[in-house]
Design a protein around this motif. Structure first.
Motif, short mmCIF file in Angstrom:
data_model
loop_
_atom_site.label_atom_id
_atom_site.label_comp_id
_atom_site.label_asym_id
_atom_site.label_seq_id
_atom_site.Cartn_x
_atom_site.Cartn_y
_atom_site.Cartn_z
N VAL A 49 40.24 -125.77 -11.73
CA VAL A 49 41.68 -126.06 -11.64
C VAL A 49 42.01 -126.51 -10.23
O VAL A 49 41.39 -126.08 -9.25
CB VAL A 49 42.54 -124.83 -12.02
CG1 VAL A 49 42.40 -124.49 -13.48
CG2 VAL A 49 42.19 -123.63 -11.17
N SER A 50 43.00 -127.39 -10.14
CA SER A 50 43.44 -127.88 -8.84
C SER A 50 44.36 -126.88 -8.19
O SER A 50 45.16 -126.22 -8.85
CB SER A 50 44.19 -129.22 -8.99
OG SER A 50 43.30 -130.19 -9.44
N GLY A 51 44.27 -126.82 -6.87
CA GLY A 51 45.15 -125.94 -6.12
C GLY A 51 46.55 -126.50 -6.04
O GLY A 51 46.78 -127.68 -6.29
N PRO A 52 47.49 -125.67 -5.68
CA PRO A 52 48.88 -126.12 -5.58
C PRO A 52 49.06 -127.07 -4.40
O PRO A 52 48.28 -127.08 -3.45
CB PRO A 52 49.64 -124.81 -5.36
CG PRO A 52 48.64 -123.86 -4.83
CD PRO A 52 47.32 -124.26 -5.38
N SER A 53 50.12 -127.85 -4.47
CA SER A 53 50.45 -128.80 -3.41
C SER A 53 51.21 -128.08 -2.30
O SER A 53 52.10 -127.27 -2.57
CB SER A 53 51.32 -129.91 -4.00
OG SER A 53 51.93 -130.65 -2.97
N VAL A 54 50.89 -128.39 -1.08
CA VAL A 54 51.60 -127.80 0.05
C VAL A 54 53.07 -128.21 0.02
O VAL A 54 53.96 -127.42 0.29
CB VAL A 54 50.94 -128.25 1.38
CG1 VAL A 54 51.77 -127.82 2.58
CG2 VAL A 54 49.53 -127.71 1.49
N GLN A 55 53.34 -129.46 -0.36
CA GLN A 55 54.71 -129.98 -0.34
C GLN A 55 55.62 -129.28 -1.35
O GLN A 55 56.83 -129.26 -1.16
CB GLN A 55 54.73 -131.49 -0.62
CG GLN A 55 54.12 -132.30 0.50
CD GLN A 55 52.66 -132.61 0.27
OE1 GLN A 55 51.92 -131.84 -0.34
NE2 GLN A 55 52.21 -133.73 0.77
N THR A 56 55.07 -128.73 -2.42
CA THR A 56 55.92 -128.12 -3.44
C THR A 56 56.17 -126.64 -3.22
O THR A 56 56.92 -126.03 -3.95
CB THR A 56 55.29 -128.28 -4.84
OG1 THR A 56 54.02 -127.63 -4.87
CG2 THR A 56 55.14 -129.74 -5.21
N PHE A 57 55.55 -126.08 -2.21
CA PHE A 57 55.71 -124.65 -1.97
C PHE A 57 57.12 -124.38 -1.45
O PHE A 57 57.53 -124.98 -0.46
CB PHE A 57 54.67 -124.14 -0.99
CG PHE A 57 54.54 -122.65 -0.98
CD1 PHE A 57 54.01 -121.99 -2.09
CD2 PHE A 57 54.96 -121.90 0.08
CE1 PHE A 57 53.89 -120.62 -2.10
CE2 PHE A 57 54.85 -120.53 0.08
CZ PHE A 57 54.31 -119.88 -1.01
N PRO A 58 57.89 -123.51 -2.10
CA PRO A 58 59.27 -123.26 -1.68
C PRO A 58 59.35 -122.72 -0.26
O PRO A 58 58.61 -121.81 0.12
CB PRO A 58 59.76 -122.21 -2.68
CG PRO A 58 58.83 -122.31 -3.84
CD PRO A 58 57.51 -122.76 -3.28
N GLY A 59 60.25 -123.28 0.52
CA GLY A 59 60.40 -122.89 1.92
C GLY A 59 60.69 -121.42 2.13
O GLY A 59 60.18 -120.81 3.07
N ASP A 60 61.46 -120.82 1.23
CA ASP A 60 61.81 -119.41 1.42
C ASP A 60 60.65 -118.47 1.11
O ASP A 60 60.73 -117.28 1.37
CB ASP A 60 63.05 -119.03 0.62
CG ASP A 60 62.91 -119.32 -0.87
OD1 ASP A 60 62.07 -120.15 -1.25
OD2 ASP A 60 63.66 -118.70 -1.65
N LEU A 61 59.56 -118.99 0.57
CA LEU A 61 58.39 -118.16 0.30
C LEU A 61 57.27 -118.37 1.33
O LEU A 61 56.23 -117.73 1.26
CB LEU A 61 57.84 -118.45 -1.10
CG LEU A 61 58.77 -118.13 -2.27
CD1 LEU A 61 58.12 -118.53 -3.58
CD2 LEU A 61 59.13 -116.65 -2.28
N ARG A 62 57.49 -119.26 2.28
CA ARG A 62 56.44 -119.58 3.26
C ARG A 62 56.13 -118.41 4.19
O ARG A 62 55.08 -118.39 4.82
CB ARG A 62 56.83 -120.80 4.07
CG ARG A 62 56.79 -122.04 3.21
CD ARG A 62 57.05 -123.30 3.97
NE ARG A 62 57.05 -124.40 3.01
CZ ARG A 62 57.67 -125.53 3.21
NH1 ARG A 62 58.34 -125.73 4.31
NH2 ARG A 62 57.63 -126.46 2.29
N SER A 63 57.01 -117.44 4.25
CA SER A 63 56.79 -116.31 5.15
C SER A 63 55.61 -115.44 4.72
O SER A 63 55.17 -114.58 5.47
CB SER A 63 58.05 -115.46 5.26
OG SER A 63 58.37 -114.90 3.99
#
Length: 180
Positions: A49-63
């Motif tokens: 399976v492909s990993g998730p895209s960095v660009q689609t990761f929600p900003g409020d979860l980056r912490s």
């Protein structure tokens, strides 16, 4: 939804103390750069399976990502990088001026459709942006046509450029290349 994105990230990173993204210079239909997290085998299904895209990761979860001691995260964005490269390589002063002057995609679209910038609609601007990025990555008329006509706008819930003909794209491409 955020839950799906978070679940996807957790699946990929739960057993990895360090995350290493991968970069692709041809990661989208239009040939733009993307960042993701590679591929890994799903232990339950055995499928890759492909990993998730960095660009689609929600900003409020980056912490949830924390830099290792002695390291810091650096956020870097190169807006319009492909156009900068194209303009500099071609020594195209008109395009360099447009890049520095505001909404370069509206400007480009106004040149493509021979109309004032103020008259360019949001949808036309989107067309121009997709057109010029595909061309910047070396796509010829057929590939640009395929890229434009296969684009599905999720907000509009339709294929807004599906009526664009190959002949129209060919003519626009010839005009664009004469001008720039």
């Amino acid at each position: 939804s955020q839950y799906k994105v978070l679940n996807s990230f957790l699946y990929f990173f739960l057993d990895q103390p360090i995350v290493y993204p991968s970069w692709s210079i041809h990661g989208t239909e239009t040939g733009r750069w993307t960042a993701g997290f590679g591929r890994r085998k799903n232990p339950e299904t055995g499928k890759w399976v492909s990993g998730p895209s960095v660009q689609t990761f929600p900003g409020d979860l980056r912490s949830i990502f924390v830099a290792r001691p002695g390291y810091v995260f650096i956020k870097a964005d190169y807006p319009r990088l492909e156009l900068w490269i194209k303009a500099l390589a071609a020594n195209c002063q008109k395009l360099l001026t447009a890049i520095n002057s505001g909404d370069v995609h509206r400007w480009i679209t106004s040149k493509l459709f021979k109309k004032p910038e103020a008259a360019v609609t949001k949808l036309e601007r989107d067309f121009g942006k997709r057109f010029v990025y595909a061309e910047a990555y070396g796509a010829e008329a057929l590939k640009i046509h395929q890229t434009l006509t296969s684009y599905f706008d999720k907000k509009l819930r339709r294929y807004p450029f599906s009526n664009t003909t190959l002949g129209e794209v060919t003519a626009l491409l010839a005009a664009w290349r004469r001008e720039f």
